[in-house]
Design an enzyme around this catalytic site. Structure first.
Site, PDB file in Angstrom:
ATOM      1  N   LYS A   1       0.816  -1.214   0.000  1.00  0.00           N
ATOM      2  CA  LYS A   1       0.000   0.000   0.000  1.00  0.00           C
ATOM      3  C   LYS A   1       0.850   1.265   0.000  1.00  0.00           C
ATOM      4  CE  LYS A   1      -4.460  -1.783   1.148  1.00  0.00           C
ATOM      5  NZ  LYS A   1      -5.510  -2.042   2.133  1.00  0.00           N
TER       6      LYS A   1
ATOM      7  N   ARG B   1      -3.897 -10.039   4.409  1.00  0.00           N
ATOM      8  CA  ARG B   1      -4.269 -10.050   2.986  1.00  0.00           C
ATOM      9  C   ARG B   1      -3.064  -9.543   2.192  1.00  0.00           C
ATOM     10  NH1 ARG B   1      -6.267  -6.523  -0.737  1.00  0.00           N
ATOM     11  NH2 ARG B   1      -7.891  -7.293  -2.119  1.00  0.00           N
TER      12      ARG B   1
HETATM   13  N1  HH2 Z   1      -7.563  -3.578   0.554  1.00  0.00           N
HETATM   14  C1  HH2 Z   1      -7.866  -3.551  -0.762  1.00  0.00           C
HETATM   15  C2  HH2 Z   1      -8.966  -4.262  -1.253  1.00  0.00           C
HETATM   16  N2  HH2 Z   1      -9.733  -5.014  -0.430  1.00  0.00           N
HETATM   17  N3  HH2 Z   1     -10.200  -5.853   1.724  1.00  0.00           N
HETATM   18  C3  HH2 Z   1      -9.922  -5.895   3.034  1.00  0.00           C
HETATM   19  N4  HH2 Z   1     -10.685  -6.630   3.869  1.00  0.00           N
HETATM   20  N5  HH2 Z   1      -8.879  -5.199   3.577  1.00  0.00           N
HETATM   21  C4  HH2 Z   1      -8.063  -4.418   2.806  1.00  0.00           C
HETATM   22  O1  HH2 Z   1      -7.130  -3.780   3.352  1.00  0.00           O
HETATM   23  C5  HH2 Z   1      -8.334  -4.333   1.395  1.00  0.00           C
HETATM   24  C6  HH2 Z   1      -9.433  -5.079   0.893  1.00  0.00           C
HETATM   25  C7  HH2 Z   1      -7.034  -2.746  -1.697  1.00  0.00           C
HETATM   26  O2  HH2 Z   1      -5.994  -3.505  -2.256  1.00  0.00           O
HETATM   27  P1  HH2 Z   1      -6.036  -4.223  -3.703  1.00  0.00           P
HETATM   28  O3  HH2 Z   1      -7.136  -5.212  -3.809  1.00  0.00           O
HETATM   29  O4  HH2 Z   1      -4.691  -4.770  -3.965  1.00  0.00           O
HETATM   30  O5  HH2 Z   1      -6.263  -3.034  -4.717  1.00  0.00           O
HETATM   31  P2  HH2 Z   1      -7.556  -2.483  -5.471  1.00  0.00           P
HETATM   32  O6  HH2 Z   1      -8.541  -2.005  -4.470  1.00  0.00           O
HETATM   33  O7  HH2 Z   1      -7.006  -1.352  -6.309  1.00  0.00           O
HETATM   34  O8  HH2 Z   1      -8.132  -3.601  -6.296  1.00  0.00           O
END
Ligand code: HH2
Length: 260
Positions: free
Chosen positions: A205, A240
């Site tokens: 992040k 995660r």
């Molecule tokens: N962070 C992201 C997405 N989903 N779900 C939970 N429970 N906790 C988190 O910290 C979280 C999440 C963001 O990361 P990522 O899926 O890699 O990116 P994007 O939202 O751009 O798809």
């Protein structure tokens, strides 16, 4: 929990797993590397992301989910804020719902989880992804997030979700400044004290890039490992992550020291 995004625009792995066959192969390698759960999503929630329709989200995620379901046996979690998408994913073999709005954006979400009898991740987010990074402010970020998560857990219980099916998440990066993110990680024990398992998503992040000399997502792996290890020491039970093999080792060492 390994992250598999079926999106064209996720900040770290956008566009890489849209092809179901590619996603299935990546899923197999994540499980071989130690992932106990895989989290699949069809809508990016990065700061400023534009919402997508339920139809588009289903179109993206269901073929990937079906292919991953055939490829691996570990529980699959569906990362969505929409009950319609969650219901279709559960029908297609998902086992867990991961709702970054904690059931606030779709009133049908928590009752669906209650009826289906599946675990649900309730995450704190300030506002919506499109606007959440506009001047985030809290009275006391740790106390505010803990109070919010306590209220959302109570709402889930009222909707029929069993107490042992609730997971809480501070929502690192969701409407938070660097110092908010750091305070939440430093005091994760307060959230763990609410009595539910805590999930933390720090992987690659932006705050890690800030602390690591402006590194881009691919250059944040060691910084992620440090945050993951400290989260384990403060009581996180689920992590995660994108880099499963590296974080498996970070978790193994952190858990061993914590348990010693
Ligand atoms: N962070 C992201 C997405 N989903 N779900 C939970 N429970 N906790 C988190 O910290 C979280 C999440 C963001 O990361 P990522 O899926 O890699 O990116 P994007 O939202 O751009 O798809």
């Amino acid at each position: 929990m390994g992250v598999l995004n079926a999106t064209p625009d996720s900040f770290s792995d956008g566009g890489r797993h849209l092809d179901p066959a590619v996603a299935a192969a990546v899923a197999e390698s994540m499980v071989a590397a130690g992932a106990a759960i895989l989290d699949l999503g069809g809508e990016s929630t990065r700061p400023g992301a534009r919402p997508v329709s339920a139809r588009e989200e289903r179109r993206r995620v269901l073929p990937v989910l079906a292919a991953v379901r055939r490829a691996v046996r570990v529980p699959l979690s569906i990362d969505t804020m929409k009950a319609e998408v969650a219901a279709a994913a559960l029908d297609a073999g998902a086992d867990i719902v991961n709702d970054v709005s904690a059931g606030r954006f779709d009133r049908a979400m928590l009752p669906l989880c209650g009826r289906a009898g599946v675990p649900v991740v309730l995450m704190h987010m300030r506002g919506r992804p499109a606007t959440m990074q506009r001047r985030p402010a809290y009275r006391n970020v740790v106390a505010d997030v803990a109070a919010f998560l306590g209220r959302r857990a109570a709402a889930a219980r009222r909707a029929g979700v069993a107490a042992d099916a609730i997971v809480l998440d501070p929502g690192i990066g969701f409407g938070k400044t660097l110092s908010h993110n750091l305070a939440l990680l430093a005091h994760l024990d307060v959230l763990a004290g609410l009595g539910y398992p805590v999930l933390v998503g720090v992987s690659r992040k932006g705050f890690i890039g800030t602390l690591c000399g402006g590194a881009g997502p691919d250059g944040r792996v060691f910084g992620t490992a440090a945050a993951v290890a400290l989260a384990v020491a403060r009581g996180a039970r689920l992590l995660r992550v994108h880099d499963v093999a590296a974080m498996r080792d970070a978790v193994a060492v952190a858990a061993a020291v914590t348990g010693a």
